[in-house]
Design a protein around this motif. Structure first.
Motif, PDB file in Angstrom:
ATOM      1  N   UNK A  16       1.647 -11.729  -2.167  1.00 17.43           N
ATOM      2  CA  UNK A  16       2.622 -12.663  -2.747  1.00 17.43           C
ATOM      3  C   UNK A  16       2.201 -14.073  -2.348  1.00 17.43           C
ATOM      4  N   UNK A  17       1.908 -14.865  -3.381  1.00 15.02           N
ATOM      5  CA  UNK A  17       1.414 -16.224  -3.197  1.00 15.02           C
ATOM      6  C   UNK A  17       0.214 -16.278  -2.245  1.00 15.02           C
ATOM      7  N   UNK A  18      -0.691 -15.290  -2.417  1.00 14.37           N
ATOM      8  CA  UNK A  18      -1.936 -15.284  -1.634  1.00 14.37           C
ATOM      9  C   UNK A  18      -1.823 -14.686  -0.253  1.00 14.37           C
ATOM     10  N   UNK A  19      -0.623 -14.243   0.126  1.00 12.23           N
ATOM     11  CA  UNK A  19      -0.449 -13.627   1.450  1.00 12.23           C
ATOM     12  C   UNK A  19      -0.160 -12.143   1.287  1.00 12.23           C
ATOM     13  N   UNK A  20      -0.637 -11.366   2.240  1.00 15.70           N
ATOM     14  CA  UNK A  20      -0.411  -9.917   2.185  1.00 15.70           C
ATOM     15  C   UNK A  20       1.077  -9.629   2.295  1.00 15.70           C
ATOM     16  N   UNK A  21       1.563  -8.755   1.394  1.00 12.37           N
ATOM     17  CA  UNK A  21       2.986  -8.395   1.411  1.00 12.37           C
ATOM     18  C   UNK A  21       3.200  -6.945   1.812  1.00 12.37           C
ATOM     19  N   UNK A  22       2.447  -6.000   1.154  1.00 11.49           N
ATOM     20  CA  UNK A  22       2.651  -4.580   1.441  1.00 11.49           C
ATOM     21  C   UNK A  22       1.486  -3.762   0.872  1.00 11.49           C
ATOM     22  N   UNK A  23       1.519  -2.457   1.208  1.00  8.44           N
ATOM     23  CA  UNK A  23       0.554  -1.496   0.661  1.00  8.44           C
ATOM     24  C   UNK A  23       1.233  -0.685  -0.421  1.00  8.44           C
ATOM     25  N   UNK A  24       0.532  -0.462  -1.482  1.00  9.35           N
ATOM     26  CA  UNK A  24       1.085   0.276  -2.623  1.00  9.35           C
ATOM     27  C   UNK A  24       0.531   1.702  -2.618  1.00  9.35           C
ATOM     28  N   UNK A  25       1.446   2.675  -2.620  1.00  5.21           N
ATOM     29  CA  UNK A  25       1.058   4.084  -2.671  1.00  5.21           C
ATOM     30  C   UNK A  25       0.566   4.440  -4.076  1.00  5.21           C
ATOM     31  N   UNK A  26      -0.154   5.576  -4.226  1.00  8.29           N
ATOM     32  CA  UNK A  26      -0.582   5.995  -5.565  1.00  8.29           C
ATOM     33  C   UNK A  26       0.604   6.141  -6.513  1.00  8.29           C
ATOM     34  N   UNK A  27       0.464   5.659  -7.727  1.00  4.79           N
ATOM     35  CA  UNK A  27       1.520   5.734  -8.727  1.00  4.79           C
ATOM     36  C   UNK A  27       1.629   4.436  -9.512  1.00  4.79           C
ATOM     37  N   UNK A  28       2.713   4.309 -10.291  1.00  7.33           N
ATOM     38  CA  UNK A  28       2.943   3.138 -11.146  1.00  7.33           C
ATOM     39  C   UNK A  28       3.798   2.125 -10.390  1.00  7.33           C
ATOM     40  N   UNK A  29       3.343   0.880 -10.418  1.00  8.65           N
ATOM     41  CA  UNK A  29       4.055  -0.186  -9.709  1.00  8.65           C
ATOM     42  C   UNK A  29       4.249  -1.372 -10.661  1.00  8.65           C
ATOM     43  N   UNK A  30       5.388  -2.089 -10.463  1.00 13.57           N
ATOM     44  CA  UNK A  30       5.684  -3.298 -11.256  1.00 13.57           C
ATOM     45  C   UNK A  30       5.596  -4.519 -10.353  1.00 13.57           C
ATOM     46  N   UNK A  31       4.974  -5.551 -10.906  1.00 17.90           N
ATOM     47  CA  UNK A  31       4.769  -6.779 -10.132  1.00 17.90           C
ATOM     48  C   UNK A  31       5.341  -7.965 -10.921  1.00 17.90           C
ATOM     49  N   UNK A  32       5.904  -8.939 -10.177  1.00 16.99           N
ATOM     50  CA  UNK A  32       6.505 -10.116 -10.786  1.00 16.99           C
ATOM     51  C   UNK A  32       5.582 -11.316 -10.557  1.00 16.99           C
ATOM     52  N   UNK A  33       4.786 -11.653 -11.553  1.00 14.05           N
ATOM     53  CA  UNK A  33       3.852 -12.770 -11.356  1.00 14.05           C
ATOM     54  C   UNK A  33       4.572 -14.114 -11.190  1.00 14.05           C
ATOM     55  N   UNK A  34       5.793 -14.213 -11.720  1.00 15.01           N
ATOM     56  CA  UNK A  34       6.519 -15.475 -11.556  1.00 15.01           C
ATOM     57  C   UNK A  34       6.883 -15.690 -10.100  1.00 15.01           C
ATOM     58  N   UNK A  35       7.009 -14.590  -9.367  1.00 16.24           N
ATOM     59  CA  UNK A  35       7.312 -14.709  -7.936  1.00 16.24           C
ATOM     60  C   UNK A  35       6.041 -14.705  -7.097  1.00 16.24           C
ATOM     61  N   UNK A  36       4.892 -14.802  -7.776  1.00 14.47           N
ATOM     62  CA  UNK A  36       3.623 -14.848  -7.050  1.00 14.47           C
ATOM     63  C   UNK A  36       3.138 -13.496  -6.549  1.00 14.47           C
ATOM     64  N   UNK A  64       1.285  -9.900  -7.003  1.00 13.80           N
ATOM     65  CA  UNK A  64       0.246  -9.261  -7.811  1.00 13.80           C
ATOM     66  C   UNK A  64      -0.551  -8.273  -6.958  1.00 13.80           C
ATOM     67  N   UNK A  65      -1.314  -7.390  -7.634  1.00 14.78           N
ATOM     68  CA  UNK A  65      -2.133  -6.367  -6.962  1.00 14.78           C
ATOM     69  C   UNK A  65      -3.504  -6.968  -6.664  1.00 14.78           C
ATOM     70  N   UNK A  66      -3.744  -7.258  -5.364  1.00 16.30           N
ATOM     71  CA  UNK A  66      -4.984  -7.934  -4.989  1.00 16.30           C
ATOM     72  C   UNK A  66      -6.194  -7.007  -5.063  1.00 16.30           C
ATOM     73  N   UNK A  67      -6.000  -5.733  -4.833  1.00 15.88           N
ATOM     74  CA  UNK A  67      -7.140  -4.804  -4.871  1.00 15.88           C
ATOM     75  C   UNK A  67      -6.719  -3.422  -4.407  1.00 15.88           C
ATOM     76  N   UNK A  68      -7.619  -2.490  -4.524  1.00 22.19           N
ATOM     77  CA  UNK A  68      -7.375  -1.112  -4.084  1.00 22.19           C
ATOM     78  C   UNK A  68      -8.541  -0.671  -3.199  1.00 22.19           C
ATOM     79  N   UNK A  69      -8.221   0.224  -2.278  1.00 18.81           N
ATOM     80  CA  UNK A  69      -9.218   0.802  -1.387  1.00 18.81           C
ATOM     81  C   UNK A  69      -9.171   2.320  -1.499  1.00 18.81           C
ATOM     82  N   UNK A  70     -10.324   2.947  -1.539  1.00 20.45           N
ATOM     83  CA  UNK A  70     -10.386   4.412  -1.586  1.00 20.45           C
ATOM     84  C   UNK A  70     -10.205   4.972  -0.182  1.00 20.45           C
ATOM     85  N   UNK A  71      -9.420   6.043  -0.086  1.00 25.76           N
ATOM     86  CA  UNK A  71      -9.225   6.722   1.199  1.00 25.76           C
ATOM     87  C   UNK A  71     -10.076   7.993   1.294  1.00 25.76           C
ATOM     88  N   UNK A  72     -10.980   8.192   0.347  1.00 23.07           N
ATOM     89  CA  UNK A  72     -11.873   9.347   0.416  1.00 23.07           C
ATOM     90  C   UNK A  72     -12.913   9.151   1.523  1.00 23.07           C
TER      91      UNK A  72
END
Length: 291
Positions: free
Chosen positions: A22-42, A44-52
């Motif tokens: 959120x606004x360039x700062x880490x906010x949380x980790x997203x579990x596998x599945x569908x997620x909604x993000x509010x770009x007006x509030x800054x 967004x999904x910065x990236x994903x990492x594989x746990x394999x």
């Protein structure tokens, strides 16, 4: 004016974890599945990492204690810790290079303390040392080291050739020892067999002579009893003449083309009989004197 709502959605795949900012700062980790993000509030999904579990092969060249240059092929199996995925995402830009650098450092500190033979015997100790160091270092960056495998140890080609020649020489030496022992046993058994054969041959000759003596004695006694007026000496002379002629007959019937010159005549027959009698009398006299 009405309120404007702008929402974006994103999907995080299985066996991955998303990093939400959120606004360039880490906010949380997203579990596998569908997620909604509010770009007006800054947001967004910065990236994903594989746990394999991922595998990294590292080839290290180093020197042993006995000055032999070897190459070690090390396989490192690692993965991102889901709970610390933010550390893995932000702390390390290239985790493979980091892991490889620590593997080089540990291996080149441990292997020079071992000889080449010790390295082959204790390669598990090298892998254990690498594992302990990587777990301590990479754990702080959100990575878990699952396994360390020393896949192969490759000495220099000339060293391998020398080792093979030494092994071949040792095996040839051992084979020579076994061959010598086998020949020794064979010679002993052969000598024992010859001794046994000679002993049995002597027993056979003795039994043959005993049988001839018994037969002659029985013939003399039978002839003396059945023919009146004959003495044992006359019967013995008759038997000697008969055996003499049988011997000449056998020589004549022999299949081999061999010429044998034998003095023949009535006087010779008598001489042979006298010689046999004298020999028997001397033997009997010697036996009496010994008693």
């Amino acid at each position: 004016m009405g309120n404007t709502c702008c929402m974006l959605c994103g999907c995080v795949d299985q066996a991955t974890v998303g990093v939400v900012e959120r606004w360039g700062r880490f906010e949380k980790l997203a579990e596998p599945g569908l997620h909604f993000f509010n770009p007006l509030a800054g947001q967004w999904l910065a990236g994903v990492l594989s746990t394999r579990i991922r595998s990294l092969d590292v080839r290290i060249e180093t020197k042993t204690k006995d000055n032999v240059f070897v190459q070690l092929l090390c396989s490192i199996q690692y993965r991102v810790v889901k709970e610390n995925a933010d550390d893995a995402f932000y702390e390390l830009q290239n985790p493979q290079e980091q892991i490889q650098a620590y593997v080089f450092d540990v291996v080149r500190a441990v292997v020079p303390k071992m000889t080449l033979d010790e390295l082959f015997e204790q390669k598990g100790e090298v892998a254990k040392a690498v594992l302990e160091e990587l777990e301590k270092v990479m754990g702080a960056y959100g990575y878990s080291i699952e396994h360390i495998l020393m896949v192969d140890i490759i000495p220099d080609a000339s060293v391998r050739k020398a080792m093979n020649e030494i092994n071949a020489a040792q095996r040839l030496q051992l084979a020579s020892v076994y061959k010598g022992e086998a020949e020794k046993v064979l010679q002993i058994k052969k000598a024992e067999a010859e001794a046994e054969a000679k002993y049995l041959g002597g027993v056979g000759v003795a039994r043959q002579r005993q049988a001839i003596t018994d037969g002659l004695r029985e013939n003399i006694l039978n002839f003396s009893h059945k023919v009146e007026g004959t003495s044992a000496k006359e019967v013995m002379d008759l038997i000697m003449v008969t055996q003499y002629f049988d011997t000449i007959k056998d020589l004549g019937n022999s299949s081999k083309n061999t010429t044998v010159f034998i003095p023949h005549g009535p006087g010779h027959v008598r001489d042979i009989g006298d010689q046999i009698r004298n020999g028997m009398m001397e033997a009997a006299s010697a036996q009496v004197n010994a008693e």
